[in-house]
Design a protein around this motif. Sequence first.
Motif, PDB file in Angstrom:
ATOM      1  N   ALA A  70       0.833  -1.211   0.000  1.00 10.32           N
ATOM      2  CA  ALA A  70       0.000   0.000   0.000  1.00 10.32           C
ATOM      3  C   ALA A  70       0.862   1.254   0.000  1.00 10.32           C
ATOM      4  N   ALA A  71       1.963   1.251   0.763  1.00  7.92           N
ATOM      5  CA  ALA A  71       2.857   2.412   0.788  1.00  7.92           C
ATOM      6  C   ALA A  71       3.530   2.612  -0.562  1.00  7.92           C
ATOM      7  N   LEU A  72       3.907   1.525  -1.222  1.00  5.84           N
ATOM      8  CA  LEU A  72       4.503   1.630  -2.548  1.00  5.84           C
ATOM      9  C   LEU A  72       3.512   2.226  -3.539  1.00  5.84           C
ATOM     10  N   GLN A  73       2.266   1.789  -3.458  1.00  4.03           N
ATOM     11  CA  GLN A  73       1.245   2.316  -4.359  1.00  4.03           C
ATOM     12  C   GLN A  73       0.993   3.801  -4.104  1.00  4.03           C
ATOM     13  N   GLN A  74       0.953   4.199  -2.853  1.00  2.00           N
ATOM     14  CA  GLN A  74       0.729   5.604  -2.525  1.00  2.00           C
ATOM     15  C   GLN A  74       1.866   6.478  -3.026  1.00  2.00           C
ATOM     16  N   ALA A  75       3.097   6.009  -2.896  1.00  2.00           N
ATOM     17  CA  ALA A  75       4.249   6.779  -3.372  1.00  2.00           C
ATOM     18  C   ALA A  75       4.171   6.991  -4.873  1.00  2.00           C
ATOM     19  N   ALA A  76       3.786   5.942  -5.609  1.00  2.36           N
ATOM     20  CA  ALA A  76       3.663   6.070  -7.061  1.00  2.36           C
ATOM     21  C   ALA A  76       2.570   7.059  -7.438  1.00  2.36           C
ATOM     22  N   MET A  77       1.420   7.005  -6.741  1.00  2.59           N
ATOM     23  CA  MET A  77       0.308   7.893  -7.055  1.00  2.59           C
ATOM     24  C   MET A  77       0.644   9.353  -6.763  1.00  2.59           C
ATOM     25  N   LEU A  78       1.286   9.607  -5.630  1.00  2.43           N
ATOM     26  CA  LEU A  78       1.618  10.984  -5.260  1.00  2.43           C
ATOM     27  C   LEU A  78       2.681  11.573  -6.182  1.00  2.43           C
ATOM     28  N   SER A  79       3.682  10.780  -6.535  1.00  4.08           N
ATOM     29  CA  SER A  79       4.744  11.296  -7.399  1.00  4.08           C
ATOM     30  C   SER A  79       4.255  11.539  -8.810  1.00  4.08           C
ATOM     31  N   ALA A  80       3.194  10.829  -9.216  1.00  6.23           N
ATOM     32  CA  ALA A  80       2.691  10.967 -10.586  1.00  6.23           C
ATOM     33  C   ALA A  80       1.807  12.191 -10.766  1.00  6.23           C
ATOM     34  N   LEU A  81       1.263  12.748  -9.678  1.00  4.79           N
ATOM     35  CA  LEU A  81       0.317  13.857  -9.823  1.00  4.79           C
ATOM     36  C   LEU A  81       0.931  15.076 -10.509  1.00  4.79           C
ATOM     37  N   PRO A  82       2.073  15.613 -10.037  1.00  4.03           N
ATOM     38  CA  PRO A  82       2.636  16.754 -10.769  1.00  4.03           C
ATOM     39  C   PRO A  82       3.089  16.377 -12.168  1.00  4.03           C
ATOM     40  N   PHE A  83       3.420  15.111 -12.356  1.00  2.79           N
ATOM     41  CA  PHE A  83       3.852  14.668 -13.678  1.00  2.79           C
ATOM     42  C   PHE A  83       2.693  14.659 -14.667  1.00  2.79           C
ATOM     43  N   ALA A  84       1.459  14.580 -14.151  1.00  5.32           N
ATOM     44  CA  ALA A  84       0.293  14.604 -15.030  1.00  5.32           C
ATOM     45  C   ALA A  84       0.233  15.911 -15.818  1.00  5.32           C
ATOM     46  N   VAL A  85       0.581  17.017 -15.158  1.00  4.93           N
ATOM     47  CA  VAL A  85       0.603  18.310 -15.839  1.00  4.93           C
ATOM     48  C   VAL A  85       1.660  18.309 -16.942  1.00  4.93           C
ATOM     49  N   ILE A  86       2.793  17.719 -16.674  1.00  5.53           N
ATOM     50  CA  ILE A  86       3.872  17.665 -17.652  1.00  5.53           C
ATOM     51  C   ILE A  86       3.449  16.859 -18.882  1.00  5.53           C
ATOM     52  N   VAL A  87       2.720  15.763 -18.663  1.00  8.60           N
ATOM     53  CA  VAL A  87       2.258  14.952 -19.784  1.00  8.60           C
ATOM     54  C   VAL A  87       1.313  15.757 -20.674  1.00  8.60           C
ATOM     55  N   ALA A  88       0.421  16.510 -20.065  1.00 10.99           N
ATOM     56  CA  ALA A  88      -0.497  17.335 -20.842  1.00 10.99           C
ATOM     57  C   ALA A  88       0.263  18.366 -21.677  1.00 10.99           C
ATOM     58  N   LEU A  89       1.250  19.011 -21.075  1.00  6.66           N
ATOM     59  CA  LEU A  89       2.063  19.978 -21.812  1.00  6.66           C
ATOM     60  C   LEU A  89       2.875  19.297 -22.911  1.00  6.66           C
ATOM     61  N   LEU A  90       3.323  18.091 -22.630  1.00  5.51           N
ATOM     62  CA  LEU A  90       4.104  17.340 -23.602  1.00  5.51           C
ATOM     63  C   LEU A  90       3.272  17.033 -24.843  1.00  5.51           C
ATOM     64  N   GLY A  91       2.016  16.629 -24.632  1.00  7.19           N
ATOM     65  CA  GLY A  91       1.139  16.367 -25.761  1.00  7.19           C
ATOM     66  C   GLY A  91       0.924  17.596 -26.620  1.00  7.19           C
ATOM     67  N   TYR A  92       0.741  18.732 -25.968  1.00  3.18           N
ATOM     68  CA  TYR A  92       0.575  19.984 -26.718  1.00  3.18           C
ATOM     69  C   TYR A  92       1.827  20.299 -27.527  1.00  3.18           C
ATOM     70  N   CYS A  93       2.996  20.098 -26.922  1.00  4.89           N
ATOM     71  CA  CYS A  93       4.246  20.423 -27.610  1.00  4.89           C
ATOM     72  C   CYS A  93       4.508  19.505 -28.801  1.00  4.89           C
ATOM     73  N   ILE A  94       4.097  18.249 -28.706  1.00  5.07           N
ATOM     74  CA  ILE A  94       4.265  17.342 -29.848  1.00  5.07           C
ATOM     75  C   ILE A  94       3.510  17.881 -31.055  1.00  5.07           C
ATOM     76  N   VAL A  95       2.250  18.217 -30.848  1.00  2.41           N
ATOM     77  CA  VAL A  95       1.428  18.719 -31.955  1.00  2.41           C
ATOM     78  C   VAL A  95       1.984  20.033 -32.478  1.00  2.41           C
ATOM     79  N   LYS A  96       2.358  20.937 -31.594  1.00  4.11           N
ATOM     80  CA  LYS A  96       2.880  22.244 -31.990  1.00  4.11           C
ATOM     81  C   LYS A  96       4.153  22.092 -32.819  1.00  4.11           C
ATOM     82  N   THR A  97       5.052  21.218 -32.377  1.00  2.00           N
ATOM     83  CA  THR A  97       6.317  21.037 -33.087  1.00  2.00           C
ATOM     84  C   THR A  97       6.092  20.422 -34.454  1.00  2.00           C
TER      85      THR A  97
END
Length: 580
Positions: free
Chosen positions: A508-535
Motif C-alpha cells: 500500500a505504501a509503494l502504491q501511494q508513493a507512485a500515485m503521489l509522485s505521478a500527480l505533478p507529472f500529469a501536468v507535464i504529460v499534458a504539456l508534452l502532448g501539446y508540444c508534440i502537436v505544436k512542433t
Amino acid sequence: MYSEPEHDPDVDDDSGERSGRRRAQLPGSGLDSLTGPSPAIRYADAMRHQPGRVFWISILGVGAFTLWGVLSPDGMAAAMTTAMDAVAAKVGWVYLVLTLGCIGLLVYLGFGRFGRVRLGADDDRPEYSTWAWLTMILSAVMGIGLISYGVAEPITHFTTPPHGLADPGTNEAAVRALQFSYFDWGPHAWAVFGVFGLAIAYSTHRRGNTGLISPMLRPLFGKAMDGWLGNVIDILAVIATLFGTTTSLGLGASQISEGLNRVFGIPNELFVQIIIILGITVVFTLSALSGVNRGIKFLSQTTAVLSIFLGLFVLIVGPTGFIGNLFFRSTGEYLNDFFKVSLLTPLVSGDVEWYQYWTYFMMAWWLSWGAFVGVFLAKISKGRTVREFVLGVMGIPSLVFFVWFTIFGGTAIKIDMDGDGGIGAAAAEDVNSAFFETLEHLPWVGLTSVIAILLVVLYFVSGADANTFVLSMLTSRGTLEPSRWVLAVWGALTGTSAMVLFFAGGLAALQQAAMLSALPFAVIVALLGYCIVKTLHEDQTMDAYRTVRRRDLETGGTGTRGEESVDIDDTAVKPAPAAD
C-alpha cells in the motif's frame, strides 16, 4: 549552461537538393545516430562524469525520504495516507481525463497526416524485426503485470463488481470484471506510454536532443527549459520514475515470495520479501553495470515464448469455450461503455477508497513509468513511422493483455463459479496468491508454478536494469553513457527506497508513493502532448506530409500573395481542390 543552438532552415528552391536539405535541417538523429551525435548529445557525453544539479537534488530528496522512512515509518505511512486521500477525493479525476486525452492524441497523430512521419531520418529503417520489437515492448514495459494482476484483478471484480453494476458471482459480474480489467490494462495505460515514447523518439531521432524531458517542452517555454524550470521538470521525472520502479519491485517480490512458498515451502513473510528485493536489486544493478541490458532482446523473446506456452496451456486445459465467449462479450461491453467507464468518477466518499486501490492507482502508475518507458520505446523504435509506433505501442499490447486477462482471469472465474469460491477468497486475503491459486486447480501445477516464478524474475531482469539506466541518464544531462558510479548509486537507491517503503507500509505504501509522485507529472504529460502537436505543425520538414490548399498555392505556402513559393515534394502532396 549548455543551450542547444537554434537551426536556421534552408529555403533553397533547388529541387535537386531537396532531400539533402531536409536531412540537413535535422541537427542530429538522436539515439544511436548513424550520422554522429548532435551537439547536445556530445556535450552531455563530455560531462557524463560530472552530473549536475538534477542528480544532486534528486539524490538529496530521495535520501531525505528514505531517512524519514527509517526513522519514522509509522509517521511516513500516516502522512502518505492522508495526502493520498486528499488527492483522490479532490483531483483524482485528472488521471482519467489525462489518459483519455492521450488516447485521442495518439489516434490523431497515428491516423492523420503525421502518421507517415518516420522517427528518424527519412531513409532510416527499423533496427529490430516486428516480432522482436513487440516482445521487447511487452516484456520490458509491463510484463510483471501479467502475473501480478492477470488473475487478481478479474477475480476481485467478479466477487465484488465495481460500482454495483452486477450481482456478485453471476455471468454479468464475470463480464464486468473483464471489462474493468481491460480498462485498467488496455489503451488507457499504453496511450500514456505512447505519448512519452513518441515525444522522446521525435525529440531525439528527428531533432537531435538528449533523452531528457525538459528539451521536449522548449516549443512552449523556450530557453527557460535550459535553466531551473527545466531542472525541476527533470527532477519530477526522476522521482516519478523511481517510485514507479519501487512499486514494481514490491509487486515482484510479493509474487516471487508467494511462488516460493507454494513450490518450496519457504515462508511468505516480510523478511523473505525484503531479502528478495535486495537480491533483485543486486542482480539488476550488476546487469546495468556490466552491459547485460544489451541482452534484453534475447530475454524478451524468452519471456514471450514462455508466456505463450503458459497461456496456451491454460486455454487448452481450462474452460476453453467459456473463455472464448467471455472474451467477445467483455470486449463488446468495453467498447460499448468506453467513454462512460473512461470518465466514471466517485460521487460518494465510499467509492473513493475503491478508486485509490484500482483505477486511480493504475493510471498514476502508468504516469510514473512514463519517462522510463518513453526512453525505452524511443530506443527500440528508431526508423518506424508514427503510425507503426501507435499500432505497436497502443494497439497490439492492449489486445495481448485483453487475451491474457481473459484466459487466466476467465479460468479463475469459471473455477469459482463451479466450485467453492476459493480463488476469490484467496485474492481477497492476498492479491499475490490469486495467480498461483488458479494454477493449483489445473494439471502440472509444479511445472506451471515454476514457469510463473521464472517469468517474474525474467521480467525484472529485462526491465529493472533498463530502468536503472534511465534514472542515470536523466540525472547525467541526458547522456546515453552514464558513469558506472552513477548507475551503481541509482541501483542502490532504487532497492533501498523499495525496502524502506515496503517496511513502512507494505504494498500500500509503494502504491501511494507512485500515485503521489505521478500527480505533478500529469501536468507535464499534458504539456508534452501539446508540444508534440505544436512542433509537428511548425517543423518545415513536415511539409511533405501536409495537404496543400488553394490558398497555399496562391501564396506559396507563406500566407502572403506574391511571395516566393516554398518547394514542396510533389509526390507527397494531395491534389488541391478545384476552383469555385
